[in-house]
Design an enzyme around this catalytic site. Structure first.
Site, mmCIF file in Angstrom:
data_model
loop_
_atom_site.group_PDB
_atom_site.id
_atom_site.type_symbol
_atom_site.label_atom_id
_atom_site.label_comp_id
_atom_site.label_asym_id
_atom_site.label_seq_id
_atom_site.Cartn_x
_atom_site.Cartn_y
_atom_site.Cartn_z
ATOM 1 N N THR A 44 9.362 -0.824 -2.468
ATOM 2 C CA THR A 44 10.091 -0.133 -1.404
ATOM 3 C C THR A 44 11.214 -0.996 -0.857
ATOM 4 O O THR A 44 12.347 -0.530 -0.677
ATOM 5 C CB THR A 44 9.128 0.228 -0.264
ATOM 6 O OG1 THR A 44 8.059 1.016 -0.776
ATOM 7 C CG2 THR A 44 9.838 1.000 0.823
ATOM 8 N N THR A 45 10.916 -2.270 -0.589
ATOM 9 C CA THR A 45 11.908 -3.176 -0.020
ATOM 10 C C THR A 45 13.058 -3.427 -0.983
ATOM 11 O O THR A 45 14.161 -3.784 -0.557
ATOM 12 C CB THR A 45 11.232 -4.504 0.378
ATOM 13 O OG1 THR A 45 10.083 -4.208 1.177
ATOM 14 C CG2 THR A 45 12.154 -5.402 1.164
ATOM 15 N N TYR A 107 6.121 12.552 -0.450
ATOM 16 C CA TYR A 107 6.683 13.859 -0.108
ATOM 17 C C TYR A 107 5.818 15.043 -0.509
ATOM 18 O O TYR A 107 5.625 15.975 0.264
ATOM 19 C CB TYR A 107 8.092 14.035 -0.702
ATOM 20 C CG TYR A 107 8.765 15.303 -0.236
ATOM 21 C CD1 TYR A 107 9.283 15.399 1.047
ATOM 22 C CD2 TYR A 107 8.865 16.419 -1.063
ATOM 23 C CE1 TYR A 107 9.874 16.577 1.494
ATOM 24 C CE2 TYR A 107 9.458 17.592 -0.622
ATOM 25 C CZ TYR A 107 9.959 17.673 0.649
ATOM 26 O OH TYR A 107 10.532 18.828 1.085
ATOM 27 N N TYR A 133 -1.012 1.117 -4.112
ATOM 28 C CA TYR A 133 -0.232 0.854 -2.901
ATOM 29 C C TYR A 133 -0.393 2.041 -1.964
ATOM 30 O O TYR A 133 0.089 3.134 -2.251
ATOM 31 C CB TYR A 133 1.231 0.615 -3.267
ATOM 32 C CG TYR A 133 2.165 0.299 -2.120
ATOM 33 C CD1 TYR A 133 1.709 -0.062 -0.865
ATOM 34 C CD2 TYR A 133 3.541 0.344 -2.321
ATOM 35 C CE1 TYR A 133 2.581 -0.353 0.163
ATOM 36 C CE2 TYR A 133 4.429 0.048 -1.300
ATOM 37 C CZ TYR A 133 3.951 -0.300 -0.058
ATOM 38 O OH TYR A 133 4.828 -0.583 0.956
ATOM 39 N N ARG A 138 5.176 5.821 4.780
ATOM 40 C CA ARG A 138 6.297 6.111 3.886
ATOM 41 C C ARG A 138 6.066 7.380 3.068
ATOM 42 O O ARG A 138 7.015 8.093 2.754
ATOM 43 C CB ARG A 138 6.496 4.939 2.911
ATOM 44 C CG ARG A 138 7.121 3.708 3.515
ATOM 45 C CD ARG A 138 8.632 3.787 3.449
ATOM 46 N NE ARG A 138 9.247 2.537 3.845
ATOM 47 C CZ ARG A 138 10.553 2.306 3.813
ATOM 48 N NH1 ARG A 138 11.392 3.234 3.385
ATOM 49 N NH2 ARG A 138 11.033 1.159 4.206
ATOM 50 N N LYS A 161 -2.625 -2.828 -2.367
ATOM 51 C CA LYS A 161 -1.847 -3.227 -1.198
ATOM 52 C C LYS A 161 -2.105 -2.164 -0.137
ATOM 53 O O LYS A 161 -1.689 -1.012 -0.290
ATOM 54 C CB LYS A 161 -0.351 -3.308 -1.539
ATOM 55 C CG LYS A 161 0.533 -3.625 -0.330
ATOM 56 C CD LYS A 161 2.013 -3.591 -0.699
ATOM 57 C CE LYS A 161 2.869 -3.838 0.532
ATOM 58 N NZ LYS A 161 4.333 -3.788 0.225
ATOM 59 N N ILE A 203 1.506 -8.722 0.419
ATOM 60 C CA ILE A 203 2.816 -8.416 -0.152
ATOM 61 C C ILE A 203 3.697 -8.102 1.043
ATOM 62 O O ILE A 203 3.496 -7.111 1.732
ATOM 63 C CB ILE A 203 2.752 -7.253 -1.152
ATOM 64 C CG1 ILE A 203 1.890 -7.659 -2.358
ATOM 65 C CG2 ILE A 203 4.154 -6.862 -1.606
ATOM 66 C CD1 ILE A 203 1.676 -6.547 -3.364
#
Length: 292
Positions: A44-45, A107, A133, A138, A161, A203
Site C-alpha cells: 500500500t505504501t 471494495y 494482510y 483500507r 500482517k 511491517i
C-alpha cells in the site's frame, strides 16, 4: 522466517510521476545500512494501486537488485480481482523475492468464504511463502481469526500482517494458529505492545523515516526488554501518528524529502501533496524524534 523491523517502502517518483529507480536504489541501500530487516516492495505504501503491472514488476525487480540478497524482499501482490492477483503473482514469481504480502481484496467486500477461496487461488499460483494482510481501514473487509486459521493450514501461507490495531485480535490469533505462524503488526502506534504480547515484528510506515530507531525498538521488544523498547519508542511515537495524518504514503514521502532522502514527494492521483497543516505536524514530530 519474517521478523523484526520490516519497511513498507515508498516508491520514489520524479516530478513527472515516473518511478525514480535511482532514488529507489538509494533508499534500499540506506535501509540496509540502518538495519532494516526486510523490505516490502509495492505494498500500500508503495502506491501499488496506481502503478501499472509492468511498473509494479519493475519496482520489485529493482528492489531485489539493490538488496542483492542482503535483506529479505517481500512483494506486494494484492488486488480486488482474484484472477488479476493470480496473474500478478505469476509475473512476480520468477524474481528472487522471499515471499508475498497479499492484502484482502478491496471494495467488493467478499464474505469470509470468499476470502478463503481468493487466498487459496493465490496460494496455488506460487510455491513461495505468503503473508496475509488484514487492513479493514483500507479494504472495507475484516478477515476474521477463524478464517486466518483455516488459511494457515495451507503450506505456503506462513503468517499475517494484522493492521487493525486491536491487540485483542493478536490473542485471538495466537489461540488458533500454530506457534510458527508469523504474526506481524501493521499498526505502528501499537507495534511495541503487539511484540510484547508475543508478536514477531512489524511491517511499518515509520521505518521509512526512522529505520534505526525502529530496529532498536523491535530488537528490545523481541528480547523482552520492555524498558529499553519504551525508551526507544517514546521519541518516535509522534511519527506513528503524524505519518497517518493524511493518506499514507503522503506524509512519509514529504518526510523523506524533508530529510533529504528524496528529491520530490510526488504522488500519483488521487493522492495529493501534504497540506501545510500536515507538514507542520510531521515537521514537529521529526524534530521530537531527533531526525532534524
Amino acid at each position: 522466517m519474517f521478523t523484526g523491523s520490516i519497511v513498507a517502502l515508498v516508491t520514489p517518483m520524479t516530478t513527472e510521476g515516473a518511478v525514480d529507480f535511482e532514488a529507489l536504489k538509494r533508499l534500499v541501500e540506506w535501509h540496509i545500512q540502518e538495519g532494516t530487516q526486510g523490505i516490502v516492495a509495492m505494498g500500500t505504501t508503495g502506491e501499488s494501486a496506481t502503478l501499472e503491472t509492468d511498473e509494479h514488476v519493475a519496482v520489485v525487480q529493482a528492489v531485489c537488485d539493490a538488496a542483492a540478497g542482503r535483506v529479505q524482499v517481500i512483494a506486494g501482490n494484492g488486488g480486488s480481482a482474484t484472477h488479476r492477483v493470480v496473474a500478478l503473482t505469476k509475473a512476480l514469481d520468477e524474481l528472487p523475492i522471499d515471499g508475498y504480502l497479499t492484502a484482502t481484496p478491496a471494495y467488493n467486500k467478499p464474505t469470509q468464504e470468499g476470502l478463503i477461496a481468493h487466498f487459496k487461488a493465490v496460494a496455488a499460483a506460487t510455491a513461495k511463502p505468503i503473508l496475509l494482510y488484514n487492513v479493514p481501514g483500507r479494504t472495507a473487509v475484516d478477515m476474521k481469526p477463524q478464517t486466518v486459521a483455516t488459511l494457515s493450514e495451507l503450506p505456503n501461507i506462513v503468517g499475517i500482517k494484522e493492521a487493525t490495531g486491536d491487540l485483542a485480535r493478536l490473542a485471538d490469533l495466537q489461540a488458533l494458529v500454530a506457534e510458527d505462524f508469523v504474526l506481524l503488526s501493521g499498526d505502528d502506534a501499537t507495534c511495541r505492545a503487539f511484540m510484547a504480547a508475543g508478536g514477531h515484528g512489524i511491517i511499518s510506515v515509520t521505518v521509512n523515516v526512522a529505520p534505526k530507531a525502529m530496529r532498536e525498538m523491535c530488537d528490545a521488544a523481541l528480547r523482552g526488554d520492555a524498558m529499553a523498547a519504551l525508551k526507544r519508542d517514546l521519541p518516535i511515537q509522534g511519527l506513528h501518528r503524524s505519518l497517518f495524518i493524511e493518506s499514507n504514503p503522503t506524509p512519509a514521502k514529504w518526510a523523506l524529502k524533508r530529510l533529504g532522502l528524496l528529491a520530490t514527494d510526488t504522488l500519483r492521483l488521487p493522492l495529493v501533496p501534504l497540506t501545510a497543516a500536515g507538514q507542520a505536524s510531521v515537521e514537529a514530530d521529526l524534530k521530537k524524534a531527533g531526525l532534524i
